[in-house]
Scaffold this motif. Structure first.
Motif: not given
Length: 391
Positions: A241-247, A323-326
């Motif tokens: 919920c807090f993770w953003k791409s590249g972090e 990435r996430s699983e979408g």
């Protein structure tokens, strides 16, 4: 058909809104494209509906506008939901982390809500696809595959695009834009994360371990589950919920056992390094985290730099997910209708009088543990309580 309000979405927020308003004398038409009401509620919590949480707090919500959910959470407490269950004759049980589930299938709760809505004058119109929606002369007209409905109030409670197998779409967010509202870009939340092929811990699918996961300035101490391509489990779902791409994610695999203390303890000096950490971690994970060059050495023989390097590997494992699983695997979505243009007490649009939003269509996301469903109850209740007869 003319009613006091048209509610788009027969999920938790829409049904709560209709029931609340109906008990106050307002007639509602609840419209949904699904063949059944409350489809997500029926499946939530393994079918038992994780309906709320004992530790309800604004800290368990993600929203671009800090503090927006606070007022409504105070007005819809955990006890309010438990009282609702009691009124319907539905038992509940409290599980770990304060999670509260029905003791029978959540479908029973949906049926009770639906019946309560009908008893107070609401029409539950299912299998209806939406057509044109317009606002003229103080009335919203909603064209559907089963005819048109008119009302001075329109409630968008259509949810988010997460979990599309349940019929979820972004229709409500597209409608919000139609009325001039900004929509914060949505992203999957409460979702497993995928890691790069070079990740040294690949190949541990099925291993579960208590851990502390940090992302985006928040930390969560919950179990993690290794998958074939990354990680899942409560800790990862919360962090997503807090993770953003590249972090990066930071993972502490021994949150309650300081590795340096274990290595300094005299009674562990004769143990091999790998043998020591097999006592505190799943064997397959310990074999990956402890370098081969140290695995068979006695703990007492380790140099200070080796101890510190090993402690860092165990307590601060860093990985950048690819990435996430979408949305297809997400239980919720972060983002949605920008709350800055919504009254925080009534959830009425500041741009279009008579237009309201409830539930996950708004940029408010509850974390794992019943918080997201509680927001649906709280927001639907707030909208249904806000109307005045002379409006």
């Amino acid at each position: 058909m003319i009613r006091d309000a048209v509610i788009l979405g027969a999920g938790a927020a829409g049904l709560m809104c209709a029931m609340t308003a109906g008990r106050r004398g307002f007639s509602c038409a609840v419209i949904d494209h699904s063949p059944v009401a409350g489809r997500k509620v029926r499946l939530a919590g393994g079918g038992k509906g994780n309906v709320t949480n004992r530790f309800l707090s604004p800290d368990w919500y993600v929203c671009s506008q800090a503090g927006f959910p606070d007022i409504l959470l105070r007005r819809c407490t955990t006890d309010f939901i438990l009282d609702m269950l009691a009124t319907f004759g539905i038992g509940w049980e409290e599980r770990e982390y304060g999670q509260i589930f029905c003791t029978e299938q959540a479908a029973r709760l949906v049926e009770a809500l639906t019946e309560a809505c009908r008893e107070t004058g609401s029409d539950i119109l299912l299998r209806r696809t939406l057509g044109d929606i317009r606002h003229e002369d103080g009335l919203f007209t909603v064209e559907t595959s089963g005819g048109s409905v008119r009302a001075p109030r329109l409630v968008i409670a259509t949810g988010s695009p997460a979990w599309p197998d349940c019929g979820a779409t972004d229709a409500g967010m597209r409608l919000a834009r139609q009325w001039g509202h900004k929509v914060i870009p949505v992203r999957p939340a409460l979702v497993p994360l995928l890691f790069p092929e070079s990740w040294p811990l690949h190949g541990l699918a099925g291993v579960s371990v208590p851990a502390n996961v940090s992302a985006g300035g928040r930390s969560f101490r919950y179990p993690l589950l290794f998958t074939h391509k990354g990680m899942s489990g409560p800790g990862i779902l919360q962090a997503s919920c807090f993770w953003k791409s590249g972090e990066p994610l930071h993972i502490d695999f021994l949150p309650e056992q300081p590795a340096l203390e274990l290595m300094h303890a005299p009674e562990n000096g004769k143990s091999t390094v790998l043998g020591l950490f097999k006592k505190h971690l799943p064997t397959r994970l310990a074999e990956r985290l402890v370098p081969e060059t140290l695995a068979t050495r006695k703990v007492a023989q380790l140099a200070k730099k080796d101890r510190e390097a090993l402690a860092l590997a165990l307590h601060d494992h860093v990985v950048v997910p690819t990435r996430s699983e979408g949305m297809g695997h997400a239980e919720a979505a972060a983002g949605g209708v920008d709350t800055r243009d919504v009254n925080p007490r009534t959830l009425e649009s500041r741009k279009r009088p008579g237009l309201y939003f409830a539930g996950e269509v708004l940029d408010v996301t509850g974390l794992l543990g019943g918080y997201n469903l509680h927001w649906a109850w709280a927001s639907g209740k707030a909208v249904g309580e806000s109307w005045k007869k002379d409006a």
